[in-house]
Scaffold this motif. Structure first.
Motif, PDB file in Angstrom:
ATOM      1  N   THR A  61       0.829  -1.206   0.000  1.00 35.79           N
ATOM      2  CA  THR A  61       0.000   0.000   0.000  1.00 35.79           C
ATOM      3  C   THR A  61       0.865   1.258   0.000  1.00 35.79           C
ATOM      4  O   THR A  61       0.353   2.372   0.033  1.00 35.79           O
ATOM      5  N   HIS A  62       2.191   1.059  -0.024  1.00 35.74           N
ATOM      6  CA  HIS A  62       3.112   2.210  -0.013  1.00 35.74           C
ATOM      7  C   HIS A  62       3.054   2.925  -1.358  1.00 35.74           C
ATOM      8  O   HIS A  62       3.010   2.302  -2.411  1.00 35.74           O
ATOM      9  N   MET A  63       3.048   4.277  -1.313  1.00 31.86           N
ATOM     10  CA  MET A  63       2.880   5.047  -2.543  1.00 31.86           C
ATOM     11  C   MET A  63       4.215   5.464  -3.176  1.00 31.86           C
ATOM     12  O   MET A  63       4.238   6.090  -4.214  1.00 31.86           O
ATOM     13  N   GLY A  64       5.343   5.168  -2.532  1.00 31.64           N
ATOM     14  CA  GLY A  64       6.642   5.456  -3.136  1.00 31.64           C
ATOM     15  C   GLY A  64       6.815   4.642  -4.417  1.00 31.64           C
ATOM     16  O   GLY A  64       6.153   3.620  -4.606  1.00 31.64           O
ATOM     17  N   ASN A 101      14.393   9.927  -1.240  1.00 29.84           N
ATOM     18  CA  ASN A 101      14.409   8.498  -1.564  1.00 29.84           C
ATOM     19  C   ASN A 101      14.598   8.256  -3.053  1.00 29.84           C
ATOM     20  O   ASN A 101      14.613   7.103  -3.493  1.00 29.84           O
ATOM     21  N   HIS A 153       7.453   9.968   2.534  1.00 32.11           N
ATOM     22  CA  HIS A 153       7.147   8.539   2.308  1.00 32.11           C
ATOM     23  C   HIS A 153       7.943   7.666   3.279  1.00 32.11           C
ATOM     24  O   HIS A 153       8.447   6.616   2.894  1.00 32.11           O
ATOM     25  N   GLU A 170       3.221   8.402   5.176  1.00 31.31           N
ATOM     26  CA  GLU A 170       2.184   8.799   4.218  1.00 31.31           C
ATOM     27  C   GLU A 170       0.871   9.096   4.949  1.00 31.31           C
ATOM     28  O   GLU A 170       0.302   8.196   5.582  1.00 31.31           O
ATOM     29  N   THR A 201       3.073  12.801   1.177  1.00 38.75           N
ATOM     30  CA  THR A 201       2.617  12.245  -0.101  1.00 38.75           C
ATOM     31  C   THR A 201       1.417  13.037  -0.619  1.00 38.75           C
ATOM     32  O   THR A 201       0.708  13.675   0.170  1.00 38.75           O
ATOM     33  N   HIS A 251      -3.068   5.558   0.101  1.00 38.72           N
ATOM     34  CA  HIS A 251      -3.559   4.342  -0.542  1.00 38.72           C
ATOM     35  C   HIS A 251      -5.091   4.264  -0.501  1.00 38.72           C
ATOM     36  O   HIS A 251      -5.685   4.448   0.554  1.00 38.72           O
ATOM     37  N   THR A 287      -0.970  11.438  -2.192  1.00 42.17           N
ATOM     38  CA  THR A 287      -2.054  10.469  -2.305  1.00 42.17           C
ATOM     39  C   THR A 287      -1.869   9.389  -1.255  1.00 42.17           C
ATOM     40  O   THR A 287      -0.769   8.852  -1.127  1.00 42.17           O
ATOM     41  N   LEU A 310       9.231   4.981   5.506  1.00 30.93           N
ATOM     42  CA  LEU A 310       8.832   3.580   5.467  1.00 30.93           C
ATOM     43  C   LEU A 310       9.534   2.823   6.587  1.00 30.93           C
ATOM     44  O   LEU A 310      10.756   2.828   6.683  1.00 30.93           O
ATOM     45  N   ARG A 321      15.262   2.202   5.272  1.00 31.06           N
ATOM     46  CA  ARG A 321      15.253   3.660   5.302  1.00 31.06           C
ATOM     47  C   ARG A 321      16.024   4.179   6.518  1.00 31.06           C
ATOM     48  O   ARG A 321      16.784   5.138   6.436  1.00 31.06           O
TER      49      ARG A 321
END
Lengths: 235, 235
Positions: A168-171, B136, B159, B194, B9, B13, B11, B161, B174
């Motif tokens: 579900t990560h948007m990266g 990233n 983002h 996010e 972000t 998910h 957007t 993570l 990360r």
């Protein structure tokens, strides 16, 4: 005769540093008693001494002595006289920055072109491509240029990672990143998965290891190639 | 009064572009009929026109007109005269390169400092930190510098993570990457997940959204902070 191993990773999950490559390295450095280790990429920021000790421990298993490039007063001369060279992984920006600062890029390229056996893993492989524009690393320092050795006439993406299903990560996925690269650059990119390497023997370039690799070009969709395939077509 | 939203972000998910932020943006750009969109980061390499159309569609929902910065003959003047500004995500290297090429960094910083309401998402947020060293993104182009706007006195990792439990991949997490950053740099880094954003209101800087964020400093272990916490301590 040019002889280089350009590996996706130093370590595969569940085994020790370089373990999966040791048989190959025994042949690769056959007859050589000592090699120079380039510790500049400093994984997790460890010191040049500590990193060299890790490489030395692995190479001791095949009776090869390792000396860190940072131990020489004149690293350019050291590269010129090296019987074998290994550049370890870590951060590609840190590595390339240090190679430029110490004016090592040109002598390193000459040594490899002239037949000094070379091993690169991860960041040490990235620098064998035309540029470092397809590294996965964080840009923690600003190198004078992204141009690298061009031992192979394409770019390399080590630790190639397939999209994670159901994420579900948007990266961006790795594939998306490399596609973006091709909006601004035309050279091909090979994504090599952990456990794969590229073998350069004079003019032949071949994918080795157990896994397929993924090829990205600027003008068609990415596709897979099988291990032991010649990469001569890729330029 | 300085007024910026620096979002992890565009957007989250399962929802549309900017949907989760629209209520906040309605207030943020209250009384403003049109804003300038900086489309330079080109996600997936899409054109400036196509990217501007995506932003325009989202802002139409709150009755704000969007004009792409690329549509102006004099982008510096356009930034100076803008009533509101939004810089979208994509590739931070491409974005920063284009900002330098068009000499936009200085006027953009001045506009934000002078109170033009600003929204950044992802790459558009990264540039609000001191440098882009904690992006990233893949370095697909070589910008003239990694120095960015410094709207906040620290670096941003959008983002953000968390490490994936049970992953067999040997590439850096990360957290490892940001720890490596701190071997070479001293400014703090905030990892924003996010759905989080940083709200800048004159001299106050606050974490907003539903999630905690992760703080990295060069001299102690990383730790979590709760949403709605002031980030004034972070410098």
């Amino acid at each position: 005769m040019k002889s280089a191993i350009i590996a996706s990773t130093s370590t595969i999950h569940g085994s020790g540093y370089l373990d999966y490559l040791l048989d190959t390295l025994k042949q690769h450095y056959s007859g050589i008693e000592d090699i120079i280790f380039v510790p500049y990429a400093r994984p997790s920021g460890i010191s040049h001494d500590d990193y060299t000790a890790i490489a030395a421990k692995a190479f001791a298993k095949i009776d090869i002595k390792v000396v860190g490039l940072h131990e020489f007063n004149n690293p350019i001369e050291a590269i010129k006289k090296a019987k074998g060279i290994f550049t370890g992984g870590g951060n590609t920006f840190v590595l390339v920055n240090q190679l430029y600062k110490n004016k090592i890029l040109e002598p390193l390229k000459d040594a490899i072109d002239n037949g000094t056996p070379y091993l690169g893993t991860s960041a040490g492989s990235n620098i064998c491509g035309l540029t470092m524009n397809t590294t996965n690393d964080m840009p923690i320092v600003y190198p004078p240029s992204f141009k690298t050795l061009g031992i192979v006439p394409f770019n390399i993406n080590p630790h190639y990672l397939d999209p994670i299903k159901g994420s579900t990560h948007m990266g961006e996925t790795r594939e998306t990143r490399i596609k973006e690269f091709h909006k601004f650059n035309t050279q091909p990119v090979i994504g090599i998965r952990e456990g794969s390497w590229i073998e350069v023997k004079n003019k032949s370039i071949t994918l080795r290891g157990l896994l397929d690799a993924r090829i990205f070009t600027h003008d068609k969709p990415p596709y897979e190639i099988e291990t032991n395939t010649s990469l001569a077509f890729l330029k």
